[in-house]
Design an enzyme around this catalytic site. Structure first.
Site, PDB file in Angstrom:
ATOM      1  N   HIS A 195       0.831  -1.214   0.000  1.00  8.39           N
ATOM      2  CA  HIS A 195       0.000   0.000   0.000  1.00  8.39           C
ATOM      3  C   HIS A 195       0.860   1.255   0.000  1.00  8.39           C
ATOM      4  O   HIS A 195       0.460   2.294  -0.505  1.00  8.39           O
ATOM      5  CB  HIS A 195      -0.991  -0.029   1.161  1.00  8.39           C
ATOM      6  CG  HIS A 195      -2.110  -0.984   0.904  1.00  8.39           C
ATOM      7  ND1 HIS A 195      -2.122  -2.246   1.414  1.00  8.39           N
ATOM      8  CD2 HIS A 195      -3.198  -0.872   0.100  1.00  8.39           C
ATOM      9  CE1 HIS A 195      -3.200  -2.874   0.969  1.00  8.39           C
ATOM     10  NE2 HIS A 195      -3.866  -2.068   0.175  1.00  8.39           N
ATOM     11  N   GLU A 436     -10.591 -11.272  -4.423  1.00  3.81           N
ATOM     12  CA  GLU A 436      -9.142 -11.128  -4.222  1.00  3.81           C
ATOM     13  C   GLU A 436      -8.569 -12.272  -3.386  1.00  3.81           C
ATOM     14  O   GLU A 436      -7.393 -12.279  -3.053  1.00  3.81           O
ATOM     15  CB  GLU A 436      -8.807  -9.762  -3.613  1.00  3.81           C
ATOM     16  CG  GLU A 436      -9.619  -9.358  -2.417  1.00  3.81           C
ATOM     17  CD  GLU A 436      -9.328  -7.934  -1.945  1.00  3.81           C
ATOM     18  OE1 GLU A 436      -8.398  -7.292  -2.451  1.00  3.81           O
ATOM     19  OE2 GLU A 436     -10.041  -7.480  -1.038  1.00  3.81           O
ATOM     20  N   ASP A 460      -4.103  -8.397  -4.192  1.00  3.43           N
ATOM     21  CA  ASP A 460      -4.240  -9.440  -3.182  1.00  3.43           C
ATOM     22  C   ASP A 460      -4.430 -10.811  -3.814  1.00  3.43           C
ATOM     23  O   ASP A 460      -3.960 -11.812  -3.275  1.00  3.43           O
ATOM     24  CB  ASP A 460      -5.406  -9.122  -2.237  1.00  3.43           C
ATOM     25  CG  ASP A 460      -4.972  -8.134  -1.173  1.00  3.43           C
ATOM     26  OD1 ASP A 460      -3.869  -8.299  -0.630  1.00  3.43           O
ATOM     27  OD2 ASP A 460      -5.720  -7.179  -0.892  1.00  3.43           O
ATOM     28  N   CYS A 507      -9.646  -3.674 -10.299  1.00  3.20           N
ATOM     29  CA  CYS A 507      -9.228  -2.434  -9.632  1.00  3.20           C
ATOM     30  C   CYS A 507      -7.834  -2.571  -9.014  1.00  3.20           C
ATOM     31  O   CYS A 507      -7.352  -1.661  -8.368  1.00  3.20           O
ATOM     32  CB  CYS A 507     -10.249  -1.991  -8.590  1.00  3.20           C
ATOM     33  SG  CYS A 507     -10.391  -3.151  -7.236  1.00  3.20           S
TER      34      CYS A 507
HETATM   35  C1  PEP Z   1      -6.209  -5.279  -4.627  1.00  2.20           C
HETATM   36  O1  PEP Z   1      -5.967  -6.079  -3.723  1.00  2.20           O
HETATM   37  O2  PEP Z   1      -5.914  -5.484  -5.826  1.00  2.20           O
HETATM   38  C2  PEP Z   1      -6.876  -3.999  -4.327  1.00  2.20           C
HETATM   39  C3  PEP Z   1      -7.272  -3.198  -5.275  1.00  2.20           C
HETATM   40  O3  PEP Z   1      -7.010  -3.655  -3.027  1.00  2.20           O
HETATM   41  P1  PEP Z   1      -5.786  -3.137  -2.121  1.00  2.20           P
HETATM   42  O4  PEP Z   1      -4.613  -2.921  -3.018  1.00  2.20           O
HETATM   43  O5  PEP Z   1      -6.236  -1.891  -1.468  1.00  2.20           O
HETATM   44  O6  PEP Z   1      -5.595  -4.272  -1.179  1.00  2.20           O
HETATM   45 MG    MG Z   2      -6.925  -5.818  -1.816  1.00  2.00          MG
END
Ligand code: PEP
Ligand code: MG
Length: 575
Positions: A195, A436, A460, A507
């Site tokens: 993140h 995910e 994820d 996403c």
């Molecule tokens: C992901 O896991 O691809 C996602 C978009 O969520 P995050 O990166 O916030 O875990």
């Molecule tokens: Mg995620």
């Protein structure tokens, strides 16, 4: 002296500027280079500070002896005294001063990081948690150093082109630096889809992680070139290298200006298939970038960022204001608010027990269901905002049917509580789930039966499919979006959802990487959500793509199980 460091580029582009070294975020101190003749004085200063803290402990000890909490407090003090006398902190800090000609505060924080890293490797979870005690002891030493003022060199002016050089940054740290206008970030630790990397990308500045020794080797105010495309940092470059990178910077700027021309162009393939390009955001203020890059909606509002960098939880009204602002500013375009995905690397309570495997622990929807009051507050805030725009709810990390049922019940309860008060909301609000976790991908029919839309979190999904901690640079080389298992899961989710006529979006970071745009289009994806600054590059790729040409090669890639062959076919697909 000029030298080069290699790491993992996590945000593209080139930055040229001056190094601004930062210490452990909780122990922010300045870094000074001292003249040689001040070094012995600096070491005495450090000795004096340690003596002061030792005396403080003695006084504390004497004051609690015989009292009601004597045993417990005594053990706690013993631990702090042990940390204070640990050679990594005390004697090694003196060596560090002599070798690096730096101030005592800086030496102590550098050695603290070494000590914290040692704690990190301890198997025993209780001992590992004692990191907080290390920080408390070091804070005392730093405070004591304030009482023993030393040589203060003339201040180095913080220029407008500062590059942040850190050991590690949490997503919350990076968020805080959003206002500080650094031109680049470089860190010793980190993984490419952590993140921290994602927030750095959203700042649209070059960033490199996993450099390992940057903070040891770079000095404050060194001239740095950060090449986020190659994952390379050039320290104190020579004239020719400097000129080459200035030219590259100019070229990138021209390219960026050219891309702006397609901001309002409708995203359609050459054969006329429309594609939705949405944006991922962390905070309401990101909307400006979303508009600048012509997104047709918000595919992922990572609401948990509203919960970071504070001592309390955001109230329902505060959350409502944030969600409502975004909904209104998007003027009827879809705004997908993900319920808080806290836990793992985004913690709100650093004092709480940290699980041995936080990514596999009480995270995202698991935490929401374990904290019903907090979840209820957020759901009410989102529902209230839904009255002011086109809001959708997205639930992270679902893995079982019982989680879906519990979540839907929680949403019903929040709706009922608003109905009782006659507070308006969108009664038909769409509820989606993030796919995910491999378990969700492999039991998709259950998810499609109960949810209105799906969103694939590839970050994820890759982490959990390949069993690779996305924050750990030691295994970063194994993090592979092109692994056949990942591609098969992603294609399966997209195709199953298309077949069932359930909207599906990607996403995760794969959606924002133009080298995967055609592959995902070939799998049947028509909705992408990414960090806003990547949107126009992906749009350009969509505009240049012809689906009938793509589908055949995408199918070949899916059938291939040789990583080498997959890469050759992908290059062909993108040429
Ligand atoms: C992901 O896991 O691809 C996602 C978009 O969520 P995050 O990166 O916030 O875990
Ligand atoms: Mg995620």
């Amino acid at each position: 002296m000029s030298f080069v460091l290699h790491g993992i580029g996590v945000s593209r582009g080139v930055a040229i500027g001056h190094a601004h070294l930062t210490s452990h975020a909780a122990l922010e101190v300045a870094h000074h280079i001292l003249p040689r003749n001040k070094i012995s004085n600096e070491i005495s200063r450090l000795d004096a500070a340690f003596t002061t803290v030792r005396k403080e402990f003695e006084t504390l000890h004497a004051s609690v002896i015989g009292g009601p909490a004597s045993a417990e407090f005594g053990a706690f003090l013993d631990l702090h005294r042990m940390i204070l006398d640990d050679p990594t902190l005390s004697s090694a800090a003196k060596t560090y001063i002599s070798q690096n000609l730096c101030n005592a505060e800086w030496a102590v924080t550098q050695q603290t990081d070494v000590l914290l890293a040692q704690f990190e490797e301890i198997e025993d979870a209780y001992l590992r948690e004692r990191k907080a005690d290390v920080i408390q002891v070091v804070e005392r030493v730093l405070k004591a150093l304030l009482g023993h003022p030393g040589y203060i060199p003339p201040p180095i002016k913080r220029t407008g082109d500062s590059i942040l050089v850190a050991y590690d940054l949490s997503p919350a740290d990076v968020l805080q630096y959003k206002q500080d206008r650094f031109t680049a970030f470089i860190t010793d630790l980190g993984g490419s889809t952590s993140h921290t990397a994602i927030v750095a990308r959203s700042l649209n500045i070059p960033s490199i992680v996993a450099l390992h020794n940057a903070r040891q080797l770079i000095r404050d105010n060194d001239v740095l070139i950060v090449d986020g495309d190659q994952g390379v940092v050039i320290v104190n470059p020579g004239k020719r290298v400097f000129a080459k990178y200035r030219l590259r910077q100019n070229q990138l700027e021209i390219e960026e200006q050219k891309l702006k021309r397609i901001r309002t162009t409708v995203a359609k393939t050459l054969d006329g298939v429309a594609v939705e390009l949405h944006a991922n955001i962390e905070l309401p203020q990101d909307i400006e970038q979303v508009k600048d890059n012509g997104a047709t909606g918000i595919g992922l509002f990572r609401s948990e960022f509203l919960f970071l960098n504070r001592d309390n939880l955001p109230s329902e009204d505060e959350q409502f204001e944030a969600y409502c602002t975004v909904a209104k500013k998007m003027c009827g375009l879809p705004v997908t608010i993900r319920t808080f995905d806290l836990g793992a690397d985004k913690n709100i309570d650093s004092d709480k027990r940290v699980a041995a495997n936080p990514a596999l622990g009480l995270r995202a929807i698991r935490l929401s269901l374990a904290e019903p009051k907090m979840f209820h507050t957020q759901l009410r805030a989102i529902l209230r905002a839904s009255f002011h725009g086109n809001v959708r709810i997205l639930v992270p990390m679902l893995s079982s049917v019982s989680e879906i049922s519990q979540t839907l019940r929680s949403i019903e309860r929040a709706k009922e509580s608003l109905q009782d008060e006659k507070t308006p909301f969108d009664t038909d609000i769409q509820i989606g789930g993030m796919i995910e976790v491999p378990a969700a991908a492999l039991s998709l029919d259950i998810f499609m039966e109960k949810l209105d839309f799906l969103s694939i979190g590839t970050n994820d999904l890759i982490q959990y499919t390949l069993a690779i901690d996305r924050t750990d640079d030691a295994v970063a080389h194994l993090y592979d979006p092109l692994h056949p298992a990942v591609l098969r899961l992603v294609a399966h989710i997209i195709r199953s959802a298309n077949h069932a006529e359930i909207p599906v979006e990607v996403c995760g970071e794969m959606a924002g990487d133009p080298s995967f745009t055609r592959l995902l289009l070939g799998f049947g994806l028509r909705e992408f959500s990414m960090f806003p600054t990547q949107l126009l590059t992906v749009k350009r790729q969509v505009l240049r793509s012809n689906l009938p040409d793509i589908i055949v090669t995408a199918e070949k890639i899916l059938k291939s199980d040789s990583p080498e062959n997959i890469r050759i076919l992908l290059t062909k697909l993108n040429s």
